[in-house]
Design a protein around this motif. Structure first.
Motif, PDB file in Angstrom:
ATOM      1  N   ARG A   1      -9.494  -1.609  -5.007  1.00  0.00           N
ATOM      2  CA  ARG A   1      -8.112  -1.531  -4.494  1.00  0.00           C
ATOM      3  C   ARG A   1      -7.738  -0.115  -4.060  1.00  0.00           C
ATOM      4  O   ARG A   1      -7.022   0.048  -3.072  1.00  0.00           O
ATOM      5  CB  ARG A   1      -7.129  -1.997  -5.572  1.00  0.00           C
ATOM      6  CG  ARG A   1      -7.365  -3.410  -6.069  1.00  0.00           C
ATOM      7  CD  ARG A   1      -6.236  -3.868  -6.972  1.00  0.00           C
ATOM      8  NE  ARG A   1      -6.095  -3.046  -8.170  1.00  0.00           N
ATOM      9  CZ  ARG A   1      -4.994  -2.342  -8.469  1.00  0.00           C
ATOM     10  NH1 ARG A   1      -3.959  -2.349  -7.650  1.00  0.00           N
ATOM     11  NH2 ARG A   1      -4.948  -1.639  -9.598  1.00  0.00           N
TER      12      ARG A   1
ATOM     13  N   SER B   1       0.820  -1.207   0.000  1.00  0.00           N
ATOM     14  CA  SER B   1       0.000   0.000   0.000  1.00  0.00           C
ATOM     15  C   SER B   1       0.853   1.256   0.000  1.00  0.00           C
ATOM     16  O   SER B   1       1.977   1.259   0.520  1.00  0.00           O
ATOM     17  CB  SER B   1      -0.900   0.018   1.242  1.00  0.00           C
ATOM     18  OG  SER B   1      -1.760  -1.094   1.272  1.00  0.00           O
TER      19      SER B   1
ATOM     20  N   SER C   1      -3.253  -3.262  -2.315  1.00  0.00           N
ATOM     21  CA  SER C   1      -3.079  -4.402  -3.234  1.00  0.00           C
ATOM     22  C   SER C   1      -2.430  -3.939  -4.529  1.00  0.00           C
ATOM     23  O   SER C   1      -2.895  -4.263  -5.632  1.00  0.00           O
ATOM     24  CB  SER C   1      -4.435  -5.066  -3.526  1.00  0.00           C
ATOM     25  OG  SER C   1      -5.043  -5.510  -2.332  1.00  0.00           O
TER      26      SER C   1
END
Length: 125
Positions: free
Chosen positions: A64, A17, A82
């Motif tokens: 995401r 991330s 992700s």
């Protein structure tokens, strides 16, 4: 005039991330994130309508990435989870100061007049 100052970005790992921030010098009706990888066209990633937080996402990042705006409605964030190698690009924030007249924001670059300086995002293990 409106100035946009980006921060964040850098190196992220696949599956990891990163968070991008973009501070605007004044309120805008919508703010957005775009990205451009080397040799590719600029791509709209997400936008948010400042007053009520309604959002639009590109299919490539749905589920995401999360765009949000602070309570003052002048700083926009992009939480990228992700992450994938294809997310690597220079990310630009943009602001639209025109009245939306009830329309959703758009991730079409032609709508935006004000742009940030760009933040490099690299995804690598």
């Amino acid at each position: 005039q409106l100035q946009l100052v980006e921060s964040g970005g850098g190196l992220g790992q696949p599956g990891g991330s990163l968070r991008l921030s973009c501070a605007a010098s004044r309120f805008s009706s919508a703010m957005a994130w775009f990205r451009q990888a080397p040799g590719k066209e600029r791509e709209g990633v997400s936008c948010i309508r400042s007053r009520d937080g309604r959002t639009v996402y590109a299919d490539s990042v749905k589920g995401r990435f999360t765009i949000s705006v602070d309570n003052a409605e002048t700083t926009v964030y992009m939480q990228m989870n992700s992450m994938q190698p294809e997310d690597a690009a220079t990310y630009y924030c943009a602001a639209d100061t025109r009245i939306l007249f009830g329309r959703l924001c758009t991730i079409s670059a032609s709508r935006y007049v004000y742009w940030g300086q760009g933040s490099q995002v690299t995804v690598s293990s």
